[in-house]
Design a protein around this motif. Structure first.
Motif, mmCIF file in Angstrom:
data_model
loop_
_atom_site.group_PDB
_atom_site.id
_atom_site.type_symbol
_atom_site.label_atom_id
_atom_site.label_comp_id
_atom_site.label_asym_id
_atom_site.label_seq_id
_atom_site.Cartn_x
_atom_site.Cartn_y
_atom_site.Cartn_z
ATOM 1 N N ALA A 1 0.863 -1.174 0.000
ATOM 2 C CA ALA A 1 0.000 0.000 0.000
ATOM 3 C C ALA A 1 0.903 1.228 0.000
ATOM 4 O O ALA A 1 2.113 1.129 0.263
ATOM 5 C CB ALA A 1 -0.927 -0.009 1.209
ATOM 6 N N LYS B 1 1.486 5.575 0.872
ATOM 7 C CA LYS B 1 1.079 6.615 1.806
ATOM 8 C C LYS B 1 1.925 7.869 1.623
ATOM 9 O O LYS B 1 3.123 7.782 1.333
ATOM 10 C CB LYS B 1 1.215 6.101 3.242
ATOM 11 C CG LYS B 1 0.401 6.849 4.291
ATOM 12 C CD LYS B 1 0.450 6.108 5.618
ATOM 13 C CE LYS B 1 -0.499 6.691 6.632
ATOM 14 N NZ LYS B 1 -0.457 5.953 7.912
ATOM 15 N N VAL C 1 -3.481 7.649 2.908
ATOM 16 C CA VAL C 1 -3.299 6.468 2.059
ATOM 17 C C VAL C 1 -3.717 6.837 0.637
ATOM 18 O O VAL C 1 -4.763 7.456 0.420
ATOM 19 C CB VAL C 1 -4.154 5.288 2.569
ATOM 20 C CG1 VAL C 1 -3.976 4.074 1.666
ATOM 21 C CG2 VAL C 1 -3.765 4.942 4.012
ATOM 22 N N TRP D 1 -2.536 -8.923 3.305
ATOM 23 C CA TRP D 1 -3.309 -7.685 3.297
ATOM 24 C C TRP D 1 -3.679 -7.265 4.709
ATOM 25 O O TRP D 1 -3.695 -6.079 5.040
ATOM 26 C CB TRP D 1 -4.575 -7.859 2.459
ATOM 27 C CG TRP D 1 -4.352 -7.754 0.988
ATOM 28 C CD1 TRP D 1 -4.604 -8.697 0.044
ATOM 29 C CD2 TRP D 1 -3.829 -6.623 0.270
ATOM 30 N NE1 TRP D 1 -4.269 -8.241 -1.209
ATOM 31 C CE2 TRP D 1 -3.795 -6.970 -1.097
ATOM 32 C CE3 TRP D 1 -3.388 -5.353 0.648
ATOM 33 C CZ2 TRP D 1 -3.336 -6.096 -2.078
ATOM 34 C CZ3 TRP D 1 -2.932 -4.486 -0.324
ATOM 35 C CH2 TRP D 1 -2.919 -4.857 -1.663
ATOM 36 N N ARG D 2 -3.976 -8.234 5.551
ATOM 37 C CA ARG D 2 -4.367 -7.917 6.922
ATOM 38 C C ARG D 2 -3.252 -7.151 7.632
ATOM 39 O O ARG D 2 -3.495 -6.158 8.312
ATOM 40 C CB ARG D 2 -4.697 -9.205 7.687
ATOM 41 C CG ARG D 2 -5.203 -8.965 9.100
ATOM 42 C CD ARG D 2 -5.619 -10.276 9.745
ATOM 43 N NE ARG D 2 -4.499 -11.183 9.897
ATOM 44 C CZ ARG D 2 -3.648 -11.153 10.937
ATOM 45 N NH1 ARG D 2 -3.800 -10.251 11.893
ATOM 46 N NH2 ARG D 2 -2.667 -12.017 11.011
ATOM 47 N N TRP E 1 -2.772 -3.445 6.186
ATOM 48 C CA TRP E 1 -3.722 -2.457 6.687
ATOM 49 C C TRP E 1 -3.580 -2.234 8.179
ATOM 50 O O TRP E 1 -3.865 -1.146 8.680
ATOM 51 C CB TRP E 1 -5.151 -2.865 6.300
ATOM 52 C CG TRP E 1 -5.334 -2.685 4.838
ATOM 53 C CD1 TRP E 1 -5.435 -3.643 3.887
ATOM 54 C CD2 TRP E 1 -5.374 -1.437 4.127
ATOM 55 N NE1 TRP E 1 -5.536 -3.091 2.625
ATOM 56 C CE2 TRP E 1 -5.507 -1.741 2.752
ATOM 57 C CE3 TRP E 1 -5.313 -0.104 4.518
ATOM 58 C CZ2 TRP E 1 -5.569 -0.752 1.772
ATOM 59 C CZ3 TRP E 1 -5.378 0.884 3.542
ATOM 60 C CH2 TRP E 1 -5.506 0.546 2.196
ATOM 61 N N TRP E 2 -3.114 -3.243 8.896
ATOM 62 C CA TRP E 2 -2.818 -3.047 10.319
ATOM 63 C C TRP E 2 -1.706 -2.009 10.466
ATOM 64 O O TRP E 2 -1.806 -1.082 11.265
ATOM 65 C CB TRP E 2 -2.407 -4.370 10.959
ATOM 66 C CG TRP E 2 -1.872 -4.226 12.368
ATOM 67 C CD1 TRP E 2 -0.562 -4.210 12.756
ATOM 68 C CD2 TRP E 2 -2.623 -4.048 13.574
ATOM 69 N NE1 TRP E 2 -0.452 -4.044 14.106
ATOM 70 C CE2 TRP E 2 -1.703 -3.953 14.642
ATOM 71 C CE3 TRP E 2 -3.993 -3.987 13.848
ATOM 72 C CZ2 TRP E 2 -2.103 -3.785 15.957
ATOM 73 C CZ3 TRP E 2 -4.389 -3.815 15.166
ATOM 74 C CH2 TRP E 2 -3.450 -3.726 16.214
ATOM 75 N N ILE F 1 -0.539 0.261 8.171
ATOM 76 C CA ILE F 1 -0.720 1.557 7.518
ATOM 77 C C ILE F 1 -1.878 2.358 8.106
ATOM 78 O O ILE F 1 -1.912 3.575 8.006
ATOM 79 C CB ILE F 1 -0.912 1.358 5.994
ATOM 80 C CG1 ILE F 1 -0.570 2.660 5.249
ATOM 81 C CG2 ILE F 1 -2.329 0.910 5.651
ATOM 82 C CD1 ILE F 1 -0.501 2.498 3.758
ATOM 83 N N TRP F 2 -2.809 1.676 8.754
ATOM 84 C CA TRP F 2 -4.007 2.371 9.216
ATOM 85 C C TRP F 2 -4.278 2.189 10.712
ATOM 86 O O TRP F 2 -4.251 3.133 11.489
ATOM 87 C CB TRP F 2 -5.214 1.911 8.395
ATOM 88 C CG TRP F 2 -6.484 2.601 8.776
ATOM 89 C CD1 TRP F 2 -7.479 2.129 9.590
ATOM 90 C CD2 TRP F 2 -6.889 3.934 8.424
ATOM 91 N NE1 TRP F 2 -8.467 3.055 9.744
ATOM 92 C CE2 TRP F 2 -8.151 4.180 9.039
ATOM 93 C CE3 TRP F 2 -6.329 4.928 7.629
ATOM 94 C CZ2 TRP F 2 -8.819 5.388 8.899
ATOM 95 C CZ3 TRP F 2 -7.004 6.129 7.482
ATOM 96 C CH2 TRP F 2 -8.240 6.338 8.106
#
Length: 262
Positions: free
Chosen positions: A205, A207, A212, A238-239, A242-243, A245-246
């Motif tokens: 991902a 940023k 994002v 993916w999990r 996103w953990w 980055i977010w």
């Protein structure tokens, strides 16, 4: 003194930006299952990222590379005066082979941003730069065991170095890189870089600051801004992407707000 740390620097503006980016935005925040992660820091600059890693993981083992001799002296000073242990500092660039290379640094010695091993990655008029000789080392030589976190901030050498280490990428759990797009640097291509990451089962991902962004916005921005740079978060699920980055930065921000209220 800042945040309980004694920090030397060459340029105050650079320092303030790095403090905000690394400690304020938690750009290198990551989580792992051990209290002693193995971290490789390519482009350590004056050591702000190392101080950040050591604050979060005091028992981390870190190998750090910085090619500019003047910047390296400040890096050594920051590690020494903060009594940091478990860090191996190497005055070298990472590259595709072990050799002496031309390295491009600012004519103004108070500016150390954007030092690069690639002439085509130079930003601004060429007369503002000068060439020194620097040692280059193959990063793959240092990936001899599982790496919890690999940081790449190497000013346009991202694709070159990833190709050099690609056989060792299965050992790298998480990768965070500042990707530098520059129309004159054809050796650093975002599509080829993402294809390489996908080949080795990374999910990724992007940023900028706290925002994002998607690949469509990146392609549009590359046409409007030259050079253009952003952060790539690369993990194997993916999990976890996103953990990192977010959700994890959000939890840290909430925790910091609670601390200020107490």
């Amino acid at each position: 003194m800042r945040g309980g740390l004694t920090i030397s620097y060459i340029n105050e503006q650079e320092f303030e930006y790095l403090w905000y980016e690394i400690f304020g935005l938690n750009q290198y925040l990551f989580s792992c299952k051990t209290d002693a992660p193995f971290i490789i820091d390519c482009g350590a600059h004056i050591g702000m990222s190392i101080l950040y890693f050591k604050r979060r993981y005091p028992h981390a083992q870190i190998v750090a590379f910085e090619a500019n001799p003047q910047t390296f002296q400040v890096l050594e000073q920051n590690i020494k005066q903060n009594h940091i242990q478990g860090v191996q500092l190497i005055n070298a660039a990472v590259g595709e082979s072990d050799e002496e290379i031309p390295f491009y640094i600012r004519q103004d010695s108070t500016l150390s941003w954007a030092d690069t091993a690639l002439k085509q990655a130079i930003v601004g008029p060429e007369q503002q730069w000068r060439t020194i000789s620097a040692r280059a080392i193959r990063l793959s030589s240092y990936i001899t065991r599982p790496v919890d976190f690999l940081k790449l901030d190497i000013e346009g050498m991202e694709e070159t170095v990833l190709r050099e280490v690609q056989e060792k990428l299965p050992l790298v759990r998480e990768l965070r890189m500042e990707f530098h797009c520059n129309s004159s640097n054809v050796a650093n291509n975002i599509d080829r870089t993402l294809a390489l990451l996908s080949k080795h089962n990374y999910k990724y991902a992007f940023k900028i600051d706290r925002r994002v962004i998607g690949i469509t916005e990146i392609r549009r921005s590359m046409k409007l801004e030259d050079p253009y740079q952003f952060i790539i978060y690369a993990l194997r699920s993916w999990r976890r992407v996103w953990w990192q980055i977010w959700f994890l930065p959000m939890l840290i921000r909430i925790k910091n707000r609670v601390r200020r209220m107490i």
